[in-house]
Design a protein around this motif. Sequence first.
Motif, short mmCIF file in Angstrom:
data_model
loop_
_atom_site.label_atom_id
_atom_site.label_comp_id
_atom_site.label_asym_id
_atom_site.label_seq_id
_atom_site.Cartn_x
_atom_site.Cartn_y
_atom_site.Cartn_z
N THR A 1 0.84 -1.19 0.00
CA THR A 1 0.00 0.00 0.00
C THR A 1 0.88 1.25 0.00
N ALA A 2 0.32 2.32 -0.53
CA ALA A 2 1.05 3.60 -0.53
C ALA A 2 1.45 3.96 0.90
N ASN A 3 0.56 3.66 1.86
CA ASN A 3 0.83 4.02 3.25
C ASN A 3 1.91 3.16 3.90
N MET A 4 2.28 2.04 3.27
CA MET A 4 3.34 1.17 3.83
C MET A 4 4.64 1.26 3.05
N ARG A 5 4.65 2.02 1.98
CA ARG A 5 5.83 2.08 1.12
C ARG A 5 7.07 2.50 1.93
N GLU A 6 6.95 3.59 2.66
CA GLU A 6 8.10 4.12 3.38
C GLU A 6 8.58 3.12 4.45
#
Lengths: 249, 476
Positions: free
Chosen positions: A174-179
């Motif tokens: 997910t975009a929210n887990m990328r970092e």
Amino acid sequence: MFKALIARLKQGHRTTPWPDGPAPELPERFAGRPRLDASRCRDGCAACAAVCPTGALSGGALDLGRCLFCRACVEACPERAVEFTREPAMAARRREDLVVRGGAYRLAEALEAESRRVFGRSLKLRQVSAGGCNACESDLNVLGTIGWDLGRFGVQFVASPRHADGLLVTGPVTANMREALLKTWAAVPSPKLVIAAGACAISGGPYRGRPEAHDGCGQLLPVDLFIPGCPPHPLTTLDGILRLLGRLG
Amino acid sequence: MTTVHNAEPVALDMVAPLEPARFRDEVAAAVRGGARLSAWFHHQGRLWAALARDEAGEIQLACAPVQGSYPALTPRCAQAHWFERELFEDSGIRPEGHPGLKPIRSGTADFFRVEGEEIHEVAVGPVHAGVIEPGHFRFQCHGEDVLHLEISLGYQHRGVEAMLAGGPDRRTIHVVETLAGDTSAGHGAAYCQAVEALSGARVSARAMALRGVALELERLANHAGDLGALANDVGYLPTASFCGRIRGDFLNMTALLCGSRFGRGLLRPGGVGFDAEAGLRRELLRRLDEALRDAAGAVELLWKSESVMARFEGAGTLAAESCLELGLVGPAARAAGLDRDVRHDFPHGVYAFAQIPVSTARTGDVFARAYVRWLELQRSAAFVRDLLEHLPQGRLRAETGPLAAERICVSLVEGWRGEICHVAVTDGQGRFSRYKVVDPSFHNWFGLAAAMRGQPISDFPLCNKSFNLSYCGHDL
């Protein structure tokens, strides 16, 4: 204390003897590695592709990286050109090897000699769920139970990336887990491996094409082992990891 | 307000819009009168509320036109607080007067902080130590004691509701089954009920019974797993080891039915994807007895071990009043004595014909949440046994035609974590113009935060496991 001992005796020894003995029996309805016979396909028929939820089928080939093993294609095919066997071994080293054409399939080969020397007897993995639905995660946890006892192969999921030899990624990222995924990767000391487990981590699975996710971890990390499934059966995962380490066949 | 039953569609124009302040007053009054907020969302210029009245077995629907902002419900009705934060994040509509308006899925740097010389802060996650989904926990501590825990989620957000809008299509059922992958049968059942109700399809008694088997096997597997994990969190390894395996035995029973340990492909709109013939039923019954016997041997050890009970009892206590106020569902609510259970209060499918007793406890602590699971495990096993022994006849799957246009349908299912609520709204063509999903975790995450107040931080893993909530089911 005595009650615990009596319970222990009653529960008995439950660890699978596999790979030295027979593997646990898979249910008759289990969907393992599929077989395709494109010679049976009628001209212009795309009945299978029309029902596939993830676009895994095209041009007489089935991409296990996208496949959810739902068997909608089997139901739709008028010529029985596609069937799912009960074969659990499916993990591959290269993304393109996951594409089934006919019956031949290139299973994961072992790491090269130097990597095997480093990881072969002890592989510690940090698991990162990045949008996983908790089915992949649950069946990874199963490998740690007494039924499978992953530790006897020197393989273990560890709490810190600093203690790990690599990542095992689940979910479409997910975009929210990328970092968080990239930071965890950066925290693993080299040399290090990446294992992508499940259709989501390989291709995005049912979430392919969503702006909220990345179609799996392949665009962000160098994947060394792909384990197909939705979720992969514990036997498929264990088989893949042992092949990677050169401990099978 | 318009009254409907579980999975009973109603024409959209049958729900007369209320003036926003009156809408808020009526919803608040209904909750004061014992109703629960099952769903709350924005759709095409209107606010919608679905209120579950457990004792009457009825659902009340209400809506109000809204633009830009409206007077917040939360100050009068605490269980609306998370819904209103979600609404604000998703639609930009501001509930005026909400005491803590922050996003619930896109992260926040604005954590509640306790100030003081001896106060320290502990941050955990999103990547956790175990093989588990991501989430962030921020503790305000004084020594060992937790003064406040703030839970920050959203890392798993995959855009599920946006994907479901415009459906049903060939991907819909797979999104539903992976919405919370450990609850494939639960969410699958809620979706199937909604589609069948909207299309007028009639599900056979056999298919209903097989769905009941799927739902209860899912509960059996997860409850067994949770009991083992609770044992693990207090370092009691015998039960942890045994239950880890027994959970697999239940999953393998589901796999015997449909090939998938998580029940993928088993529930389909119109019925089920697989049958259970006589031979298969015999094998399932044999395994059920064996697994239940093993589970009894493993779980009873917990209640007889003083070291376990010393950790379980009095840990993470949540009183019935708090559960009521926060709108908690499932075993967490039943552990505090609330006898809410969709299978009993809003029975649909096989539960309308065969009853399963509601299991409750009183103390609302980790022990009660564990013990309710054990009671439910035994009752679910008896229920599955009964269904398999007396499986009715009937076709496996009925055709589901097009969905009725301009309808709203609330579908409730008691998943293993508690109430699953799906609200399907169709457009003029019978496509979903909105598909709202409320996983039980949506109600219960704040319950975990409340249960941690005044507890030692070292009890957090234990308390967390006693709720065992879904990250992806919340984040959608």
